[in-house]
Write a protein that holds these residues in place. Structure first.
Motif, PDB file in Angstrom:
ATOM      1  N   MET A 158      37.272  44.408  39.362  1.00 14.08           N
ATOM      2  CA  MET A 158      38.099  44.624  38.180  1.00 14.08           C
ATOM      3  C   MET A 158      37.364  45.349  37.057  1.00 14.08           C
ATOM      4  N   VAL A 162      38.070  49.056  37.153  1.00 16.07           N
ATOM      5  CA  VAL A 162      39.308  49.565  36.545  1.00 16.07           C
ATOM      6  C   VAL A 162      39.121  49.760  35.062  1.00 16.07           C
ATOM      7  N   TRP A 209      42.840  49.291  47.992  1.00 18.37           N
ATOM      8  CA  TRP A 209      42.691  48.899  46.598  1.00 18.37           C
ATOM      9  C   TRP A 209      44.019  48.538  45.931  1.00 18.37           C
ATOM     10  N   TRP A 245      45.922  40.085  44.051  1.00 16.06           N
ATOM     11  CA  TRP A 245      45.117  39.285  43.130  1.00 16.06           C
ATOM     12  C   TRP A 245      46.003  38.652  42.072  1.00 16.06           C
ATOM     13  N   GLN A 246      47.062  39.356  41.729  1.00 17.66           N
ATOM     14  CA  GLN A 246      47.977  38.837  40.714  1.00 17.66           C
ATOM     15  C   GLN A 246      48.926  37.805  41.296  1.00 17.66           C
ATOM     16  N   HIS A 261      37.549  40.293  43.467  1.00 17.93           N
ATOM     17  CA  HIS A 261      38.261  40.468  42.200  1.00 17.93           C
ATOM     18  C   HIS A 261      37.290  40.637  41.039  1.00 17.93           C
ATOM     19  N   TYR A 299      45.568  44.996  31.022  1.00 19.97           N
ATOM     20  CA  TYR A 299      44.985  46.027  31.871  1.00 19.97           C
ATOM     21  C   TYR A 299      44.811  45.554  33.314  1.00 19.97           C
ATOM     22  N   ALA A 300      44.797  44.225  33.514  1.00 18.26           N
ATOM     23  CA  ALA A 300      44.684  43.710  34.874  1.00 18.26           C
ATOM     24  C   ALA A 300      46.007  43.869  35.628  1.00 18.26           C
ATOM     25  N   THR A 347      35.006  51.692  44.325  1.00 20.42           N
ATOM     26  CA  THR A 347      35.378  50.606  45.238  1.00 20.42           C
ATOM     27  C   THR A 347      34.783  50.795  46.627  1.00 20.42           C
ATOM     28  N   ARG A 354      44.951  44.760  44.373  1.00 19.57           N
ATOM     29  CA  ARG A 354      45.236  44.535  42.956  1.00 19.57           C
ATOM     30  C   ARG A 354      46.488  43.705  42.760  1.00 19.57           C
ATOM     31  N   PRO A 388      48.613  45.481  37.472  1.00 21.65           N
ATOM     32  CA  PRO A 388      48.641  46.779  38.149  1.00 21.65           C
ATOM     33  C   PRO A 388      49.811  47.660  37.696  1.00 21.65           C
ATOM     34  N   SER A 398      48.933  49.725  34.369  1.00 23.90           N
ATOM     35  CA  SER A 398      47.771  50.593  34.201  1.00 23.90           C
ATOM     36  C   SER A 398      48.215  52.051  34.190  1.00 23.90           C
TER      37      SER A 398
END
Lengths: 159, 159
Positions: free
Chosen positions: B112, B115, B43, B50-51, B108, A7-8, B33, B47, A10, A13
């Motif tokens: 998170m 979400v 946003w 962050w990955q 993060h 789910y993290a 957010t 996301r 992107p 989702s």
DNA sequence: CCTAATTCGTTAGAATACTATCTATTTCGT
DNA sequence: ACGAAATAGATAGTATTCTAACGAATTAGG
């Protein structure tokens, strides 16, 4: 991959997938309506008016799924394009009814095949059962989040 | 109701349902957010970063699913908010790498859960099977229409 | 080596949609 | 009947996203 990781991500989702699908739909339709002088913003309103002409702006907003200022802007554009006329209600002078012009009515037969085609392209490779579930699930998601908007304005109130 | 009537009804088309669901998602996320200074437009980029931090703008655009000018505008905003820094590549001076600031990295853990919560709300009442089909179907729709965009720029070329 | 084509990022301008706020009209309680 | 509340639409200002076009840097062909 754990649930949390899934789910993290992107690109997996439901929100992301919905956005991509929505934009793809909008683009596919616009490509087909633009040659007839109909923009994406105008299209959504024409579709509803083809079904029920003479709605008030309030009603129209609700059915199209837009806020009223958006409807005002779209109608200004539709009026400039000679696709609708506004007519003040006589029994309630706050209300304005929106009527299609003959030009706009004539576009119905020309543009509706475009929807059918876009839908056919979009749903290729899916079984009728899958399409039924897609429809049901999207409806449910929309309803769920509409409720959320009413009662969960901050992140702290739930979780 | 005939098939034709069903698909003509704007409020039942997959395109309409997708739009409503997308907007509802966007709004539900933004509500959560915004209190932390993160807008909807920002946003989506956070996301992805962050990955995988340090992507070029091109790569970032592709992964977020936006066009490059959109990415430029979003990055300008993220830079103003002190969420990212741009750094020119040394081996290819056309490229710009985008790095998260400590502030953005710290968000993060804060955002998170939002979400997860929005997803939980959105998917309430759906079975795991239905969710799996929803995911699969949305992916397929996006792919189908992306192909359409490439090879069917006008309405006359098919149908 | 140098011109042409490609790649990366940017800018300009437009369309779409939002929230917040305003005015005008109608309805309702007293 | 009169003031408060509700309803309908419009306006102002902002955010997000797009297409089209451009400049700078790199790669490829002859």
């Amino acid at each position: 991959m754990s649930d949390a990781e899934f789910y993290a991500d992107p690109t997996h989702s439901i929100g992301y997938l919905t956005r991509i699908a929505f934009r793809a739909f909008a683009r596919a339709l616009e490509v087909r309506t633009a040659p007839h002088g109909v923009s994406a913003g105008q299209w959504r309103f024409l579709r509803v008016l083809w079904q029920e002409d003479g709605l008030t702006q309030r009603e129209l907003s609700r059915r199209v799924g837009m806020r009223e200022p958006t409807t005002v802007i779209a109608l200004n554009s539709l009026e400039r394009s000679n696709f609708v006329v506004r007519q003040k209600s006589v029994e309630d002078r706050r209300k304005v009814h929106v009527y299609l012009t003959p030009e706009a009515k004539a576009l119905h037969a020309v543009l509706m095949p475009a929807v059918a085609q876009v839908n056919a392209v979009a749903l290729a490779g899916l079984t009728p059962d899958e399409i039924a579930i897609l429809r049901k699930a999207l409806t449910q998601v929309g309803r769920n989040l509409a409720v959320d908007a009413d009662d969960a304005p901050s992140m702290d109130s739930a979780a």
